[in-house]
Design a protein around this motif. Structure first.
Motif, PDB file in Angstrom:
ATOM      1  N   PRO A 103     -44.556  88.014  10.556  1.00  0.00           N
ATOM      2  CA  PRO A 103     -43.376  87.856  10.792  1.00  0.00           C
ATOM      3  C   PRO A 103     -43.004  86.578  10.268  1.00  0.00           C
ATOM      4  CG  PRO A 103     -44.920  86.851  12.744  1.00  0.00           C
ATOM      5  CD  PRO A 103     -45.815  87.514  11.870  1.00  0.00           C
ATOM      6  N   ILE A 104     -41.693  86.677   9.752  1.00  0.00           N
ATOM      7  CA  ILE A 104     -41.073  85.507   8.924  1.00  0.00           C
ATOM      8  C   ILE A 104     -41.014  84.295   9.668  1.00  0.00           C
ATOM      9  CG2 ILE A 104     -38.717  86.427   9.809  1.00  0.00           C
ATOM     10  CD1 ILE A 104     -37.965  85.503   6.895  1.00  0.00           C
ATOM     11  N   CYS A 105     -40.776  84.444  10.859  1.00  0.00           N
ATOM     12  CA  CYS A 105     -40.992  82.820  11.689  1.00  0.00           C
ATOM     13  C   CYS A 105     -42.023  82.915  12.864  1.00  0.00           C
ATOM     14  CB  CYS A 105     -39.710  82.591  12.157  1.00  0.00           C
ATOM     15  SG  CYS A 105     -38.171  82.871  11.454  1.00  0.00           S
ATOM     16  N   PHE A 106     -42.757  81.834  12.675  1.00  0.00           N
ATOM     17  CA  PHE A 106     -43.763  81.784  13.650  1.00  0.00           C
ATOM     18  C   PHE A 106     -43.845  80.223  14.184  1.00  0.00           C
ATOM     19  CE2 PHE A 106     -46.999  79.695  11.008  1.00  0.00           C
ATOM     20  CZ  PHE A 106     -46.505  79.737   9.745  1.00  0.00           C
ATOM     21  N   ASP A 107     -44.633  80.365  15.376  1.00  0.00           N
ATOM     22  CA  ASP A 107     -44.882  78.975  16.107  1.00  0.00           C
ATOM     23  C   ASP A 107     -43.781  77.824  16.323  1.00  0.00           C
ATOM     24  OD1 ASP A 107     -46.979  77.204  17.037  1.00  0.00           O
ATOM     25  OD2 ASP A 107     -47.607  76.935  14.962  1.00  0.00           O
ATOM     26  N   GLY A 108     -42.993  78.392  17.157  1.00  0.00           N
ATOM     27  CA  GLY A 108     -41.798  77.640  17.586  1.00  0.00           C
ATOM     28  C   GLY A 108     -41.918  77.110  19.096  1.00  0.00           C
ATOM     29  N   HIS A 109     -40.860  76.442  19.524  1.00  0.00           N
ATOM     30  CA  HIS A 109     -40.762  76.422  20.860  1.00  0.00           C
ATOM     31  C   HIS A 109     -39.272  75.774  21.119  1.00  0.00           C
ATOM     32  CE1 HIS A 109     -41.479  72.409  19.202  1.00  0.00           C
ATOM     33  NE2 HIS A 109     -40.512  71.685  20.086  1.00  0.00           N
ATOM     34  N   LEU A 110     -38.793  75.971  22.477  1.00  0.00           N
ATOM     35  CA  LEU A 110     -37.665  75.597  22.929  1.00  0.00           C
ATOM     36  C   LEU A 110     -38.033  74.766  24.299  1.00  0.00           C
ATOM     37  CD1 LEU A 110     -35.124  78.452  23.124  1.00  0.00           C
ATOM     38  CD2 LEU A 110     -35.077  76.308  21.673  1.00  0.00           C
ATOM     39  N   HIS A 111     -37.056  73.856  24.499  1.00  0.00           N
ATOM     40  CA  HIS A 111     -37.270  73.093  26.002  1.00  0.00           C
ATOM     41  C   HIS A 111     -36.481  73.543  27.156  1.00  0.00           C
ATOM     42  CE1 HIS A 111     -40.056  70.170  24.642  1.00  0.00           C
ATOM     43  NE2 HIS A 111     -39.576  70.035  23.254  1.00  0.00           N
ATOM     44  N   ILE A 112     -36.870  73.826  28.172  1.00  0.00           N
ATOM     45  CA  ILE A 112     -35.994  74.199  29.309  1.00  0.00           C
ATOM     46  C   ILE A 112     -36.003  73.007  30.264  1.00  0.00           C
ATOM     47  CG2 ILE A 112     -36.032  76.545  28.991  1.00  0.00           C
ATOM     48  CD1 ILE A 112     -37.960  76.691  31.344  1.00  0.00           C
ATOM     49  N   GLN A 113     -34.912  72.510  31.113  1.00  0.00           N
ATOM     50  CA  GLN A 113     -34.872  71.812  32.108  1.00  0.00           C
ATOM     51  C   GLN A 113     -35.117  72.528  33.350  1.00  0.00           C
ATOM     52  OE1 GLN A 113     -32.666  70.749  29.618  1.00  0.00           O
ATOM     53  NE2 GLN A 113     -33.907  68.786  29.364  1.00  0.00           N
ATOM     54  N   THR A 114     -36.301  72.076  34.110  1.00  0.00           N
ATOM     55  CA  THR A 114     -36.568  72.706  35.556  1.00  0.00           C
ATOM     56  C   THR A 114     -37.056  71.356  36.236  1.00  0.00           C
ATOM     57  OG1 THR A 114     -38.894  72.856  35.349  1.00  0.00           O
ATOM     58  CG2 THR A 114     -37.532  74.513  34.285  1.00  0.00           C
ATOM     59  N   ASP A 115     -36.189  71.311  37.455  1.00  0.00           N
ATOM     60  CA  ASP A 115     -36.435  70.198  38.250  1.00  0.00           C
ATOM     61  C   ASP A 115     -36.443  68.950  37.715  1.00  0.00           C
ATOM     62  OD1 ASP A 115     -37.098  72.134  40.374  1.00  0.00           O
ATOM     63  OD2 ASP A 115     -39.049  72.105  39.928  1.00  0.00           O
ATOM     64  N   GLY A 116     -35.385  68.725  36.866  1.00  0.00           N
ATOM     65  CA  GLY A 116     -35.185  67.465  36.259  1.00  0.00           C
ATOM     66  C   GLY A 116     -36.235  67.128  35.152  1.00  0.00           C
ATOM     67  N   LYS A 117     -37.144  68.024  34.730  1.00  0.00           N
ATOM     68  CA  LYS A 117     -38.203  67.812  33.898  1.00  0.00           C
ATOM     69  C   LYS A 117     -38.052  68.696  32.799  1.00  0.00           C
ATOM     70  CE  LYS A 117     -41.977  67.942  36.625  1.00  0.00           C
ATOM     71  NZ  LYS A 117     -41.802  67.636  38.059  1.00  0.00           N
ATOM     72  N   GLU A 118     -38.504  68.244  31.528  1.00  0.00           N
ATOM     73  CA  GLU A 118     -38.290  69.081  30.405  1.00  0.00           C
ATOM     74  C   GLU A 118     -39.691  69.943  30.440  1.00  0.00           C
ATOM     75  OE1 GLU A 118     -37.475  67.734  26.571  1.00  0.00           O
ATOM     76  OE2 GLU A 118     -35.455  68.280  27.515  1.00  0.00           O
ATOM     77  N   LYS A 119     -39.618  71.277  30.152  1.00  0.00           N
ATOM     78  CA  LYS A 119     -40.753  72.031  30.114  1.00  0.00           C
ATOM     79  C   LYS A 119     -40.511  72.672  28.584  1.00  0.00           C
ATOM     80  CE  LYS A 119     -43.426  75.617  31.676  1.00  0.00           C
ATOM     81  NZ  LYS A 119     -43.936  76.440  32.694  1.00  0.00           N
ATOM     82  N   ARG A 120     -41.780  72.796  27.941  1.00  0.00           N
ATOM     83  CA  ARG A 120     -41.813  73.238  26.682  1.00  0.00           C
ATOM     84  C   ARG A 120     -42.293  74.619  26.804  1.00  0.00           C
ATOM     85  NH1 ARG A 120     -45.359  74.321  22.173  1.00  0.00           N
ATOM     86  NH2 ARG A 120     -44.880  73.380  20.250  1.00  0.00           N
TER      87      ARG A 120
END
Ligand code: ADP
Ligand code: MG
Ligand code: ZN
Length: 490
Positions: A103-120
Motif C-alpha cells: 500500500p502507498i501509505c502505511f504505519d500511521g495513527h490518529l488520536h481520539i479524545q475519550t473521557d478527557g484522555k487522548e487515545k492513539r
C-alpha cells in the motif's frame, strides 16, 4: 449492576472506503460526476475491454499522499497495483485494480479524545483502488439495472489497527477520519450518499486476556448511526453465542437497521479466492521525496491547530473553539464572517461565536439543515454581531432579529430586514425610560418586593426577567440591574 456483558471486552478495527474527488476516474479520463445520467461516463478502459490500457491518475496519488500525511503515515516511495479477481454483475470486467501487499501509505495513527484522555488509534495502511459499478434494484420488480458510471471511480481504503474498544471509540475515530478527508478537500464526507463507506471488524474476548477472539466483518455501514448500532448488535450477538457455549466463526455480516440485528451473508469457507497478482498493465508508482514535501507544505490547517489559533486570536473559550472547528465549513464561515466585522475586537468575535454556536446551530438542528442551506450571508451575520457588541441591541433582541433575517432570500433583503429590526429593537439605555419600567414592575409585584427586602436577594433575577420582558428585550440589562438594585435598596 454488573452483567455477563461486563466480563467481555470488544476489539474493533475499521476499514473505511472514501471516494476521491478527482475530476476524472482512476485509470481513464471519464468524468467522476455523480449526477450524470446512467452509463454516460464510461469508456473501453473502465469497462475493461480487452486490449485497453489503464493509465494512473496523478491527482489520485496526490490525494492519497495528502491523507497519508494527515494521518501520520509513512509514504512508500515505490508501490505497485494488484489485480483482485472476481466477477460480479457490477464488475463485469472480472477484476478490480487495487493495492495489496505494498500500500502507498502505511504505519500511521490518529488520536481520539475519550473521557478527557487522548487515545492513539493505529492506521495499518491506506491504499488506492477503483470502485465497482452500481446495481439498481428499485426500477423494476423483476430486473436489476446496472449503472457503470461508478466503475473506475477512485477510492482510498483506510484500514485501522484493532485498537478500538467500543462503539463510542469507533464513532470518534470515524468522525476524525471524516474530518480529515473533508479538511483536505478530497472527499465530501457523506456516508449516507455512499461517498464514504465503512466495514467494521469485530471480536470479543474476556477482559484481562491478551489473545484476540475470532472476528466477523460487518460490511457496508452507511451512516454514523448504523456504525454504532451495528457494532453494539454484533458485540451482543457474539457474547450471547459464547455464553450459550457456541463459538464465533469468521463470517461476513450485514446489519439490518430495522430490527437492529446483524446476520451472516457468507462464511470463510465460501469466501472468494481473489488470486491477487501484480497488475501487469500498470507500471510501479514512484513517489519521490520532493513530491512528498511539496504535498506536506500544502497541507491545510487541521482542526486541532485551528482550535488553538481560534482561542488565541479571537479570545473564545475552549468549548466554543471545539464546536466551531468540528466542521470545516462551519469554521470557514465563522472566519469569513469575522472578516466582515466593522469593529474587530474580542467582544465582537465573541458575538460572532455566539451567533454561530447558538443561533445557527439551533436552526440547523431544529430544521435539519446543513450550513449551506441556511442562506444567511457573512455580511449580514457580521452586521448583527457588530450591533450586539456595540450595545445597540441586546443579546435577547439579537435572537429575535436573527429569526427575522432568516426570512430574507437575498442579501439585500436580509440587510433591509436587519436594519428595520435593529431600529425597532435597539436597546434603550436611557435611564429615565428604564426607571419607569422598573418602578412599574416593582409596583405590580409587592409581595416579591417585600420578600426581597427581608433578605431573599435572589429575587433580583425574577425582577430583571419581568423588566426585560416588559421592555421587549430592549432595555440595556446592565442599566436595568443598576437601577433595580438602587431602587430596591432605598
Ligand atoms: P481483510 O481484507 O480480510 O478484511 P484487512 O487486513 O484488510 O483484512 O482488515 C482487517 C481489519 O480487521 C483491520 O481493520 C484489523 O484491525 C481488523 N482486525 C484484525 N483482527 C481483528 C480481531 N481479532 N478483532 C477485530 N478486528 C480485527
Ligand atoms: Mg476487510
Ligand atoms: Zn472510462
Amino acid at each position: 449492576m454488573s452483567t455477563v456483558y461486563d466480563k467481555y471486552e470488544s476489539v474493533i478495527g475499521l476499514e473505511v472506503h472514501a471516494q476521491m474527488k478527482t475530476n476524472t476516474k482512476a485509470f481513464c479520463r471519464c468524468s467522476t460526476d455523480f449526477h450524470s445520467s446512467p452509463n454516460s461516463n464510461v469508456c473501453p478502459i473502465c469497462l475493461g475491454y480487452p486490449g485497453t490500457l489503464p493509465v494512473l491518475n496523478q491527482e489520485l496519488v496526490e490525494f492519497t499522499i495528502r491523507m497519508g500525511l494527515a494521518t501520520n503515515c509513512s509514504i512508500r516511495e515505490v508501490s505497485i497495483f494488484a489485480r483482485k479477481n472476481y466477477f460480479y454483475p457490477d464488475l463485469t470486467k472480472g477484476y478490480q485494480i487495487t493495492q495489496f501487499d505494498t500500500p502507498i501509505c502505511f504505519d500511521g495513527h490518529l488520536h481520539i479524545q475519550t473521557d478527557g484522555k487522548e487515545k492513539r488509534i493505529g492506521i495499518t495502511r491506506i491504499h488506492m483502488e477503483e470502485d465497482a459499478g452500481k446495481s439498481l434494484h428499485d426500477f423494476s420488480d423483476n430486473d436489476t439495472l446496472i449503472d457503470f458510471n461508478r466503475c473506475g471511480v477512485p477510492l482510498i481504503e483506510i484500514v485501522s489497527e484493532p485498537d478500538i474498544r467500543s462503539s463510542e471509540e469507533a464513532y470518534l475515530y470515524l468522525s476524525k477520519i471524516r474530518q480529515r478527508l473533508v479538511y483536505l478537500g478530497i472527499n465530501d464526507g457523506n456516508l449516507e450518499e455512499g461517498s464514504m463507506r465503512c466495514d467494521a471488524n469485530i471480536s470479543v474476548r474476556l477482559k484481562g486476556t491478551e489473545e484476540f477472539g475470532t472476528r466477523t466483518e460487518v460490511k457496508n455501514l452507511n451512516s454514523f448511526k448504523n456504525v454504532s448500532e451495528a457494532i453494539e448488535a454484533e458485540i451482543k450477538r457474539q457474547i450471547d453465542l459464547i455464553e450459550d457455549g457456541g463459538k464465533v466463526s469468521y463470517q461476513t455480516m450485514t446489519y439490518n437497521a430495522k430490527d437492529k440485528k446483524t446476520t451472516a451473508t457468507r462464511s470463510k469457507e465460501e469466501a472468494h479466492d481473489y488470486r491477487y497478482f501484480p497488475e501487469p498493465d500498470l507500471v510501479k508508482v514512484r513517489v519521490d521525496k520532493d513530491w512528498i514535501s511539496k504535498v506536506e507544505n500544502e497541507l491545510p490547517e487541521f482542526p486541532e491547530a485551528r482550535r488553538s489559533r481560534f482561542i488565541n486570536e479571537y479570545s473564545i473559550s475552549e468549548s466554543d473553539a471545539d464546536e466551531l472547528t468540528l466542521d470545516k465549513f462551519f469554521a470557514d464561515k465563522f472566519e469569513s464572517t469575522i472578516g466582515f466585522l466593522l469593529n474587530k475586537n474580542e467582544r465582537s468575535y465573541r458575538s460572532v461565536a455566539n451567533i454561530f454556536r447558538v443561533d445557527i446551530k439551533r436552526i440547523m438542528n431544529e430544521q435539519k439543515l446543513s450550513l449551506d442551506e441556511i442562506h444567511l450571508t457573512d455580511k449580514v451575520l457580521a452586521m448583527l454581531a457588530d450591533s450586539v457588541s456595540s450595545g445597540t441591541i441586546s443579546a435577547t433582541a439579537s435572537k429575535e432579529i436573527f429569526n427575522h433575517i432568516l426570512k430574507g432570500k437575498t442579501e439585500e433583503e436580509q440587510i433591509s430586514i436587519f436594519k428595520k429590526s435593529e431600529e425597532d429593537l435597539s436597546q434603550v439605555s436611557d435611564n429615565s425610560e428604564i426607571e419607569i419600567i422598573v418602578k412599574k414592575i416593582l409596583a405590580e409585584n409587592p409581595g416579591e418586593v417585600e420578600r426581597y427586602k427581608i433578605g431573599e436577594k435572589k429575587l433580583a433575577g425574577f425582577f430583571v426577567g419581568k423588566i426585560m420582558q416588559e421592555s421587549k428585550g430592549k432595555a440595556n440589562p446592565k442599566i436595568v440591574n443598576e437601577l433595580l438594585i438602587k431602587i430596591l435598596e432605598i
